[in-house]
Design a protein around this motif. Structure first.
Motif, PDB file in Angstrom:
ATOM      1  N   LYS A  80       0.877  -0.954  -0.031  1.00  0.00           N
ATOM      2  CA  LYS A  80       0.025   0.103   0.063  1.00  0.00           C
ATOM      3  C   LYS A  80       0.881   1.200   0.107  1.00  0.00           C
ATOM      4  O   LYS A  80       1.830   1.477   0.883  1.00  0.00           O
ATOM      5  CB  LYS A  80      -1.012  -0.013   1.207  1.00  0.00           C
ATOM      6  N   ARG A 123       3.518  -0.799  -5.743  1.00  0.00           N
ATOM      7  CA  ARG A 123       2.521  -0.268  -4.779  1.00  0.00           C
ATOM      8  C   ARG A 123       1.172   0.032  -5.114  1.00  0.00           C
ATOM      9  O   ARG A 123       0.993   0.164  -6.430  1.00  0.00           O
ATOM     10  CB  ARG A 123       3.333   1.122  -4.422  1.00  0.00           C
ATOM     11  N   THR A 124       0.184   0.009  -4.089  1.00  0.00           N
ATOM     12  CA  THR A 124      -1.006  -0.152  -4.593  1.00  0.00           C
ATOM     13  C   THR A 124      -1.729   1.209  -4.173  1.00  0.00           C
ATOM     14  O   THR A 124      -1.426   2.074  -3.185  1.00  0.00           O
ATOM     15  CB  THR A 124      -1.760  -1.044  -3.744  1.00  0.00           C
ATOM     16  N   THR A 126      -4.449   4.283  -2.635  1.00  0.00           N
ATOM     17  CA  THR A 126      -5.190   4.698  -1.367  1.00  0.00           C
ATOM     18  C   THR A 126      -5.798   5.898  -1.514  1.00  0.00           C
ATOM     19  O   THR A 126      -5.250   6.808  -2.305  1.00  0.00           O
ATOM     20  CB  THR A 126      -4.090   4.444  -0.230  1.00  0.00           C
ATOM     21  N   GLY A 130      -4.941   8.107   3.289  1.00  0.00           N
ATOM     22  CA  GLY A 130      -5.687   7.162   3.761  1.00  0.00           C
ATOM     23  C   GLY A 130      -7.007   7.303   4.830  1.00  0.00           C
ATOM     24  O   GLY A 130      -7.567   6.930   5.547  1.00  0.00           O
ATOM     25  N   SER A 157      -7.353   0.686   2.217  1.00  0.00           N
ATOM     26  CA  SER A 157      -6.395  -0.279   1.727  1.00  0.00           C
ATOM     27  C   SER A 157      -6.998  -0.919   0.482  1.00  0.00           C
ATOM     28  O   SER A 157      -7.472  -2.141   0.040  1.00  0.00           O
ATOM     29  CB  SER A 157      -6.100  -1.475   2.607  1.00  0.00           C
ATOM     30  N   SER A 160      -4.633  -2.773  -2.537  1.00  0.00           N
ATOM     31  CA  SER A 160      -4.085  -4.057  -2.200  1.00  0.00           C
ATOM     32  C   SER A 160      -5.287  -4.904  -2.355  1.00  0.00           C
ATOM     33  O   SER A 160      -5.378  -5.803  -2.854  1.00  0.00           O
ATOM     34  CB  SER A 160      -3.624  -3.702  -0.798  1.00  0.00           C
ATOM     35  N   ALA A 174      -1.472  -3.965   3.951  1.00  0.00           N
ATOM     36  CA  ALA A 174      -2.777  -3.125   4.157  1.00  0.00           C
ATOM     37  C   ALA A 174      -2.664  -2.481   5.808  1.00  0.00           C
ATOM     38  O   ALA A 174      -1.782  -2.905   6.323  1.00  0.00           O
ATOM     39  CB  ALA A 174      -3.950  -4.064   4.065  1.00  0.00           C
TER      40      ALA A 174
END
Length: 491
Positions: A80, A123-124, A126, A130, A157, A160, A174
């Motif tokens: 993440k 990387r994912t 967000t 967050g 998350s 992810s 996450a």
């Protein structure tokens, strides 16, 4: 591309299964990483879950220090884009302000992940910092639900959960400050556990009470993957504020055995908030299923001052996030949040919280204590609290009322609206207890619905053990054996 296995075969193996294949020499870590990369290329245009793939570690899984002898043997993994940092890699936090931000060093948890043998290949997505419920900033990305792209993946998350649900990788990082592991796991049809305080380190960041409201973790498709992740990555760094504990038995061995018959309290009305009727019917069906496994199930509402719980979580978010945003602005030499680079609700959070007094923080901490004691006493009587993961159905894309692009002028009203849909997850963050979302229910429109289990502090293994019992009873067929529209098995 010459694939190491068919897409159907890849989908059939979880992270533990892939590690076993690598150890036997049937495939290599490089081959599996390349196939995951190919899956991302083929699928991610539909769902926008991956910000960046690191081509160099796809080609050479040991390049950034992954221990290929670790338990996961180089299985591909996504991080993440928030929280633990990766040396030399970008971390942009879903924010226009932070574009181009590059980390200098690995965080402590990153080093544990690499030591466990997980190859961090990208990387994912967000939401900004967050903070909100959906990774939707059209200027950066709009992360969509792989089951139906007209719906959100929730968050924070987000990427992810989507990548794991779609089969791009079996396991991904996450984090959870109010449900941000469990909520997207629930709406994307996968497994997400928020661990107790004292399991995964946030070093080098602050490990005091306010720092550990948000915990790190993973999302997965099998209980044994989550169990191995927590077995391998748990532990504190030097100088932690609080003790970090270890279970008497590894989770990986514990989940081989069913738990004893449990006392399970089921509820869906917490304070002013309650679940929609169809969600209640799915909760009822889940309760009956648990009874069929030999557990004692009763409709019981936790004896908790829910007003205090939601107020404490709201105050915590406002004070903590205002400081996060202030720290990031300071890095950029800014004294005011620029409206073209930071989303509107994040600016309102900064405005509301930046000058909060110590007295306000002390009052919040007292509320944390009161709620924690109340939940603790309730869990002396009951082994498990069962609720839905969400009180309302998954929102459609562009449902602004839950997003930080909302035009709601009052930040407190915005948070109260968030709790109306995410009613049941924040209490685990206030109290430090563990919670898990399991993909064992369905909304009326066919989207997945998570069922949410809580237990007492430091009893994380029981959640995994119960999850494993359910998984066996379902023959591993989470979501009734159905797959998302966007999925590797459909390539």
């Amino acid at each position: 591309m010459n694939k190491a296995m068919s897409w159907t075969e890849l989908e059939r193996y979880d992270a533990v299964g892939l590690a076993e294949l690598i150890e036997k020499g049937d495939v290599t870590a490089n081959e599996v990483a390349k196939q995951s990369h190919e899956a991302i290329r083929a699928l991610d245009d539909h769902v926008s879950s991956v910000v960046e793939v690191f081509d160099d570690v796809v080609e050479n899984p040991s390049k950034d220090g992954t221990n290929l002898e670790g338990s996961f043997k180089g299985v591909p993994y996504l991080m993440k884009d928030l929280g633990p940092t990766l040396a030399g890699r970008l971390q942009e936090m879903g924010s226009k302000l932070m574009q181009g931000n590059r980390a200098e060093a690995d965080s402590f948890l990153t080093s544990k992940i690499r030591s466990a043998g997980l190859n961090i290949i990208g990387r994912t997505t967000t939401p900004e910092y967050g903070l909100c419920s959906s990774a939707e900033n059209p200027e950066l990305y709009v992360t969509r639900n792989p089951w139906n792209q007209d719906y959100t993946s929730c968050g924070s998350s987000a990427g992810s959960s989507v990548a794991v649900a779609a089969g791009m990788v079996p396991l991904a990082h996450a984090s959870d400050g109010g449900g941000s592991i469990r909520i997207p796991a629930g709406v994307n049809g996968i497994i997400g556990m928020k661990s107790s305080r004292g399991v995964l380190s946030v070093s080098p960041n602050g490990s005091d009470l306010m720092g550990v409201v948000s915990t790190q973790g993973c999302v997965s498709r099998t209980i044994r993957d989550s169990a191995m992740f927590y077995d391998e990555c748990r532990g504190g760094a030097p100088g932690e504020f609080m003790p970090y504990w270890s279970p008497e038995q590894s989770y990986s061995s514990l989940i081989a055995h069913d738990p004893k018959p449990l006392r399970i309290a089921v509820s869906h009305e917490w304070g002013d908030y309650k679940a929609d009727p169809h969600i209640v019917s799915e909760l009822t069906r889940t309760a009956e299923f648990l009874e069929s496994l030999g557990h004692h199930v009763e409709w019981q509402t936790p004896k908790v001052d829910f007003y205090k719980a939601y107020q404490a979580q709201t105050d915590c978010y406002i004070m903590n996030f205002s400081q996060v945003i202030a720290g990031l602005m300071e890095q950029k030499g800014l004294k005011e949040p620029p409206s073209d680079l930071i989303e509107p609700m994040c600016i309102r959070v900064w405005e509301e919280g930046i000058d909060a007094t110590y007295s306000k923080r002390a009052a919040m901490q007292a509320q944390f204590n009161d709620v924690s004691r109340q939940v603790g006493m309730f869990l002396e009587e009951w082994d498990i609290i069962l609720t839905p993961t969400m009180a309302k159905p998954t929102p459609a894309i562009s449902t602004k009322e839950y997003m930080t692009t909302s035009e709601e002028p009052n930040v407190y009203d915005w948070f109260q609206n968030l709790w109306s849909i995410f009613s049941f997850t924040p209490i685990a963050n206030v109290t430090g207890i563990p919670g898990i979302s399991l993909p064992m229910a369905t909304l009326e429109n066919g989207l997945p619905l998570g069922m949410h289990f809580l237990t007492r502090q430091a009893n994380d293994g029981l959640l995994l053990q119960l999850g494993a019992q359910i998984e066996r009873a379902l023959d591993g067929a989470w979501n009734g054996g159905n797959k998302p529209e966007v999925h590797v098995s459909k390539l």
